[in-house]
Scaffold this active site. Structure first.
Site, PDB file in Angstrom:
ATOM      1  N   HIS A   1       0.860  -1.192   0.000  1.00  0.00           N
ATOM      2  CA  HIS A   1       0.000   0.000   0.000  1.00  0.00           C
ATOM      3  C   HIS A   1       0.887   1.229   0.000  1.00  0.00           C
ATOM      4  CE1 HIS A   1       0.943   0.847   4.189  1.00  0.00           C
ATOM      5  NE2 HIS A   1       0.602  -0.382   4.516  1.00  0.00           N
TER       6      HIS A   1
ATOM      7  N   ASP B   1      -1.513 -19.319  12.848  1.00  0.00           N
ATOM      8  CA  ASP B   1      -0.280 -19.740  13.508  1.00  0.00           C
ATOM      9  C   ASP B   1      -0.290 -19.338  14.982  1.00  0.00           C
ATOM     10  OD1 ASP B   1       2.723 -19.391  14.306  1.00  0.00           O
ATOM     11  OD2 ASP B   1       2.761 -20.547  12.441  1.00  0.00           O
TER      12      ASP B   1
ATOM     13  N   SER C   1       2.825  -4.997   6.841  1.00  0.00           N
ATOM     14  CA  SER C   1       2.330  -4.741   5.487  1.00  0.00           C
ATOM     15  C   SER C   1       3.422  -5.044   4.472  1.00  0.00           C
ATOM     16  CB  SER C   1       1.896  -3.278   5.339  1.00  0.00           C
ATOM     17  OG  SER C   1       0.812  -3.002   6.174  1.00  0.00           O
TER      18      SER C   1
END
Length: 420
Positions: free
Chosen positions: A240, A367, A382
């Protein structure tokens, strides 16, 4: 009476036809609307009925040995074989009735080095970004705001002043104080160039001339590397844009670099409270590469020649869109000083996106180690690569604020499409 029997007979025949054809026609709904095929491979589609197939781009593919420039009746199954790189659209119809449009993309097999490394990002913006408009108290006690009067808005980027290209806020301040009278500014506003004229006012508190704006010319933060193309050393990361915290504007790049970053603290995410990776980087941490682009779909540039790519791991293939399935996958990320680790997740949903868009993949972290340490997806993750069946399928981009175990991902081919 005979008329009623005739109508009943027609209805009976129609019902028999529907019983025969409807399941076959419904089966076409399961054929994907978009198919990616690597040159040198093929794709087989099973059909319930013979169909007429028309291809609008001859020379890119053939179907069961036919180029279908004028259409042909095809038996099941259809075998699509690439002839050249490019795109084709296949129209399938039964008795002249269109039942399915299939877009075919013939691509080359692309190999990348998957990332997962924590990276420091330092970016100098093009021009000076206006992050706020404020009043200036002048000598008679009045408050004036020359920037607002001239029509300036938060989010504007000052790219020129009196014809001089602006490199940073310090240079802009110097030009303002050297100008006698009206100042000519050129602004970038959401991609449009705007010319305005401003009359700076004198601030008696320090003797400076001011416009009445707060500006920013750089930013820094931590994110995650997504991939490196070994042949060209091009990379993609974050998934992003880097945006200004105050205005939300995508920051334009004058110059910037990415660095190897050290994780120093994890703030665990909770419902309604996003977590965060806090990292440290500096010149001594090691320069990794430059930043050439800051886009809605991540940052892009090149890894420096003196960086040893063999330290990043083995290359893997990029999955074509039709290879990505809901189900088990992994993300690669760095959440401590033990380096990149693979963490299990589930791909919950795949949104059909033909043009580059965010939030194409919905995933959930499963997880236990990662959930215990971070609560799921947190800021700084990210760009973490999403891997399925040994291939890169996308990158983590956003977290669900009310459930940090869930988040969104961006398809890998959208990121690769941002490269020059």
């Amino acid at each position: 009476m005979k008329k009623v029997i005739k109508i009943a007979g027609i209805l009976f025949v129609l019902l028999l036809c529907a019983a025969y054809f409807l399941p076959a026609v419904q089966s076409y709904s399961h054929i994907p609307g978009e198919i990616y095929i690597l040159k040198g491979s093929s794709k087989t589609i099973d059909l319930g009925l013979p169909v007429k197939a028309d291809v609008d781009s001859s020379g890119v593919v053939n179907i069961s040995g036919e180029t279908l420039e004028k259409g042909a009746l095809m038996q099941s199954p259809l075998v699509i074989k690439p002839l050249n790189y490019g795109k084709a659209t296949i129209e399938l119809s039964i008795f002249g009735i269109p039942v399915k449009t299939v877009r075919v993309n013939v691509t080359e097999s692309l190999t990348v080095i998957p990332g997962g490394q924590s990276i420091g990002v330092a970016l100098d913006t093009r021009g000076a970004l206006v992050v706020g408009i404020t009043g200036v108290q002048v000598s008679d006690g009045k408050v004036e705001n020359p920037a607002r009067e001239a029509g300036m808005l938060p989010g504007d980027v000052i790219i020129r002043a009196n014809g001089i290209e602006i490199q940073n806020a310090k240079q802009l301040m110097k030009i303002i104080n050297e100008t006698q009278g009206t100042l000519a500014l050129k602004l970038d506003r959401n991609g449009r160039t705007i010319d305005i004229f401003v009359n700076p006012v004198h601030d008696p508190s320090d003797g400076k001339m001011r416009l009445g704006v707060w500006v920013r010319d750089n930013t820094a933060g931590v994110g995650t590397l997504t991939f490196i193309i070994p042949d060209t050393r091009q990379y993609g990361g974050l998934g992003h844009a880097i945006t200004d915290l105050d205005t939300g504007s995508v920051l334009s790049v004058r110059e910037g670099e990415i660095y190897f970053s050290e994780v120093i603290q994890i703030n665990k995410g909770e419902s309604g409270i996003p977590g965060e990776i806090k990292g440290f980087f500096s010149n001594s941490s090691g320069h990794m590469g430059n930043i050439e682009k800051n886009t809605e779909f991540g940052i892009y540039g090149k890894v420096f020649d003196d960086v040893d790519l063999s330290a990043f791991g083995e290359p893997i293939q990029v999955a074509s869109r039709d290879e990505i399935k809901t189900g088990p996958a992994q993300i690669l990320s760095t959440v401590d000083n033990e380096g990149v680790k693979a963490f299990s997740c589930q791909i919950l949903r795949l949104n059909d996106q033909r043009e580059p868009e965010q939030k194409g993949i919905v995933l959930q972290i499963t997880d236990k180690e990662l959930l215990e340490k971070t609560g799921g997806i947190i800021q700084g993750m990210s760009g973490s690569p999403i891997i399925q069946n040994g291939k890169l399928v996308g990158a983590v981009t956003h977290v669900f604020v009310n459930d940090p175990s869930k988040g969104y991902g961006l398809y890998a081919d959208f990121m690769l499409g941002m490269l020059d």
